[in-house]
Scaffold this motif. Sequence first.
Motif, mmCIF file in Angstrom:
data_model
loop_
_atom_site.group_PDB
_atom_site.id
_atom_site.type_symbol
_atom_site.label_atom_id
_atom_site.label_comp_id
_atom_site.label_asym_id
_atom_site.label_seq_id
_atom_site.Cartn_x
_atom_site.Cartn_y
_atom_site.Cartn_z
ATOM 1 N N THR A 123 0.902 -1.076 0.120
ATOM 2 C CA THR A 123 0.113 -0.182 0.114
ATOM 3 C C THR A 123 0.815 1.202 0.035
ATOM 4 O OG1 THR A 123 -1.647 -1.153 1.339
ATOM 5 C CG2 THR A 123 -1.726 1.288 1.197
ATOM 6 N N LEU A 124 0.673 2.213 -1.044
ATOM 7 C CA LEU A 124 1.353 3.548 -0.902
ATOM 8 C C LEU A 124 0.083 4.486 -0.749
ATOM 9 C CD1 LEU A 124 3.633 3.096 -4.145
ATOM 10 C CD2 LEU A 124 4.036 2.183 -1.852
ATOM 11 N N GLY A 125 -0.079 4.663 0.653
ATOM 12 C CA GLY A 125 -1.407 5.422 0.874
ATOM 13 C C GLY A 125 -1.194 6.713 1.803
ATOM 14 N N GLY A 126 -1.996 7.181 2.214
ATOM 15 C CA GLY A 126 -2.236 8.410 3.068
ATOM 16 C C GLY A 126 -2.350 8.075 4.458
ATOM 17 N N PRO A 136 3.033 8.912 -0.996
ATOM 18 C CA PRO A 136 4.529 8.677 -0.787
ATOM 19 C C PRO A 136 4.956 9.273 -2.290
ATOM 20 C CG PRO A 136 3.556 6.716 0.061
ATOM 21 C CD PRO A 136 2.571 7.533 -0.325
ATOM 22 N N THR A 137 6.531 9.766 -2.218
ATOM 23 C CA THR A 137 7.217 9.596 -3.288
ATOM 24 C C THR A 137 8.480 8.413 -3.304
ATOM 25 O OG1 THR A 137 6.799 11.967 -3.580
ATOM 26 C CG2 THR A 137 8.667 11.150 -4.503
ATOM 27 N N LYS A 149 3.708 -1.209 4.158
ATOM 28 C CA LYS A 149 2.865 -0.108 3.906
ATOM 29 C C LYS A 149 3.526 1.146 4.044
ATOM 30 C CE LYS A 149 -0.307 -3.694 4.224
ATOM 31 N NZ LYS A 149 -1.034 -4.119 2.993
ATOM 32 N N VAL A 150 3.462 1.947 3.156
ATOM 33 C CA VAL A 150 4.343 3.282 2.939
ATOM 34 C C VAL A 150 3.365 4.287 3.116
ATOM 35 C CG1 VAL A 150 5.819 4.549 1.739
ATOM 36 C CG2 VAL A 150 6.099 2.036 1.665
#
Length: 240
Positions: A123-126, A136-137, A149-150
């Motif tokens: 997951t690249l989430g908020g 994320p960047t 999870k990032v």
Amino acid sequence: MSNTTEALFYVKQRRGRAMFKKLKEDVEVVFEQDPAARSYLEVILTYSGLHAIWSHRLAHVLFTRKLFFLARVISQVSRFFTGIEIHPGAKIGRKFFIDHGMGVVIGETCEIGDNVTIYQGVTLGGTGKEKGKRHPTIMDNVLIATGAKVLGSITIGENSKIGGGSVVLKEVPPNSTVVGIPGKVVIQDGKRINNNLNHCDLPDPVADRLREMQDELIQLKQQLEQLTRERIKDDGHSNL
């Protein structure tokens, strides 16, 4: 053919070649990263990660042209068939590879560089309902392992690796390896940061807090027993 028409024709031709080159790179990176890939036909027809990336490239073009509804429709159809959800607004670079892919989620303001590899369940989430840049960047040449999870508007530096199941909430410098919950840098620029950390004993803040509460309960119990003894002693003296 007028000069203007001819110029537009060549612009479209260049864009078409660039798009074809990018699609070809998406296929070739599968062979570079996945030893199980056998043929172009197999990869093109059966790799859900590749299908999700191609669908996203189309949806992103529509999104940048403010055709938001159509872009989201394509995104959701792709999610239904692949199990991978990529918001049309996400910016993805060249040679992006999703291995297996089921359960992958990539948020709207996420930015992904070149030669990035992620695995299933990532997951690249908020982190909430904040506005603006909230995802994320991911810089070039990053690998994010299964289930990681990032979260939040953070940057993962180039050539870094995120261990499976890690939860990353803070910036990661380039050339780093991150493991644990919350994620901690254990290797940077080829040097181990914490020699005592091993993969069988990752940081566990919940367990640490439970141990602290247990210690506090033991102390309270000891204090209560001490007060009880003193009260019994005082009552004995008063009876005398």
